[in-house]
Design a protein around this motif. Structure first.
Motif, PDB file in Angstrom:
ATOM      1  N   ASN A  95       0.815  -1.220   0.000  1.00 30.01           N
ATOM      2  CA  ASN A  95       0.000   0.000   0.000  1.00 30.01           C
ATOM      3  C   ASN A  95       0.846   1.267   0.000  1.00 30.01           C
ATOM      4  OD1 ASN A  95      -2.548  -0.943  -0.437  1.00 30.01           O
ATOM      5  ND2 ASN A  95      -3.010  -1.242   1.746  1.00 30.01           N
ATOM      6  N   ASN A  98       1.527   1.545  -3.548  1.00 27.86           N
ATOM      7  CA  ASN A  98       0.301   1.971  -4.237  1.00 27.86           C
ATOM      8  C   ASN A  98       0.075   3.473  -4.088  1.00 27.86           C
ATOM      9  OD1 ASN A  98      -0.307  -0.592  -5.150  1.00 27.86           O
ATOM     10  ND2 ASN A  98      -1.592  -1.104  -3.393  1.00 27.86           N
ATOM     11  N   GLU A 105      -5.468   1.544  -3.197  1.00 26.85           N
ATOM     12  CA  GLU A 105      -4.971   0.655  -2.157  1.00 26.85           C
ATOM     13  C   GLU A 105      -5.833  -0.601  -2.064  1.00 26.85           C
ATOM     14  OE1 GLU A 105      -3.852   2.621   1.566  1.00 26.85           O
ATOM     15  OE2 GLU A 105      -3.777   4.469   0.380  1.00 26.85           O
TER      16      GLU A 105
END
Ligand SMILES: *Cc1c(COP(=O)(O)O)cnc(C)c1O
Length: 354
Positions: A95, A98, A105
């Protein structure tokens, strides 16, 4: 997360015990796939037979590199139990990648659940020869058919699995490392702390140069002054200097390795003084000269701990210790692999059973 499972009707032959597997060359029967569509979120989680993808040539990932990946392993214990090692750390790091790459996410529990589900379906593919494991490669790609430069509105999250051999076929082996003083990999503010293809694309040229000179890995210096140690191609780097464990601090341009974090915790638990700080290449050269540079090793999922016996910087070649494997390096390798394969007690709750 509701995962629809479609099993293959034509399973492939699994590698035979004793067959050399190499790394990342053989793939299992299944893969996990999930779509993202703006407005709808992540949807259609499924496990399907391992197969080619069909993507438009205009799919954004091919042009501007909006993609991320992760890497971890599944290990089979002597009693047949299947373990992951700290997959929550990969979910968190995914994440962070991301966010930096403006990819939507993924809930951390879905990331881990997807991995567990596909590993479970292909658990018979996990090799059992000593040192072998199932390498897990989760990744996300941007799939909009559009040549404009903007974040994609559609993505694919995929997890593929690859039975992989022991990194060192005949036991731990020290490697020589090339300290790169021309090219840089990442700068603060860039993507150095993410696992994304672009960082690797930027690194290939130096890797070729190092290989041509007989060195197996590149050690990167900071992107601004080319003076401070960062990390190795796909490993973090640690030094034992005057009895202390020293490693570059996480500064935004270094990948925060799960192995790095684990090794530092083990060192602290064992009573070593650990310093995460800036280390200049000049300090290393001086420490090598006066004998205080006692051990050098890399840390990463693939090799776990990789002993280093030689560092080249410009015209200097630093030889570490007696050229063999350092005592602490070997102890750390034994401890971490012992935990990962279920042979040593897991006092920190790092092992996750599938
Ligand atoms: C993946 C990676 C590492 C090691 O991370 P682990 O989580 O320990 O496998 C180190 N450096 C780079 C550039 C990486 O991509």
């Amino acid at each position: 997360m509701d995962i629809k499972i479609t099993k293959t009707t034509t399973p492939k032959a699994k590698p035979a015990p004793g067959q050399p597997l190499g790394f990342g060359k053989i793939f299992t029967d299944h893969m996990f796939v999930m779509n993202y569509t703006a407005g709808k979120g992540w949807h259609d989680a499924r496990i399907v037979p391992y197969q080619n993808l069909s993507l438009a040539p205009s799919a954004m990932v091919f042009h501007y590199g909006q993609e991320m990946f992760e890497g971890l392993k599944a290990y089979k214990g002597e009693d047949g139990s299947v373990y992951l090692f700290r997959p929550d750390m990969n979910a968190k790091r995914a994440n962070n990648s991301n966010k930096r790459l403006v990819i939507p996410e993924l809930p951390e529990e879905d990331f881990v659940e997807a991995i567990k589900a596909v590993v479970d379906v292909d658990r018979d593919w996990i090799p059992t020869d000593p040192g072998t494991s199932l390498y897990i490669r989760p990744f996300i790609i941007a799939t909009d058919e559009f040549l404009g430069v903007a974040p994609s509105k559609t993505y694919l999250f995929i997890v593929i699995l690859s039975p992989s051999g022991a990194y060192y076929e005949s036991g731990l082996e020290p490697v020589g490392i090339w300290i790169e003083d021309e090219y840089v990999r990442a700068v603060k503010g860039g993507m150095g702390y993410t696992k994304t293809g672009g960082n690797y694309a930027a690194s290939l040229i130096a890797q070729v140069k190092a290989h041509d000179d007989g060195y197996s890995q590149v050690l990167w210096l900071d992107g601004v002054e080319r003076k401070y140690i960062e990390e190795v191609g796909a490993m973090n780097i640690m030094f034992k200097i005057n009895g202390k464990v020293v490693t570059p601090m996480l500064n935004g341009s270094i990948l925060p390795g799960v192995t790095r974090d684990s090794i530092l915790q083990v060192c602290r638990d064992w009573g070593y003084e650990v310093e995460e700080r800036r280390i200049s290449v000049d300090e290393l050269v001086a420490a090598a000269k006066d004998g205080s540079l006692e051990e050098v090793w890399g840390t990463g999922t693939a090799a776990v701990v990789s002993p280093v016996n030689k560092l080249r910087y410009e015209d200097e070649v630093m030889h570490i210790g007696d050229g063999g494997i350092g005592e602490l390096t070997q102890k750390l390798y034994d401890e971490l692999t012992g935990i990962q394969w279920g042979k040593r007690p897991d006092t920190r709750g790092w092992r996750v059973t599938v």
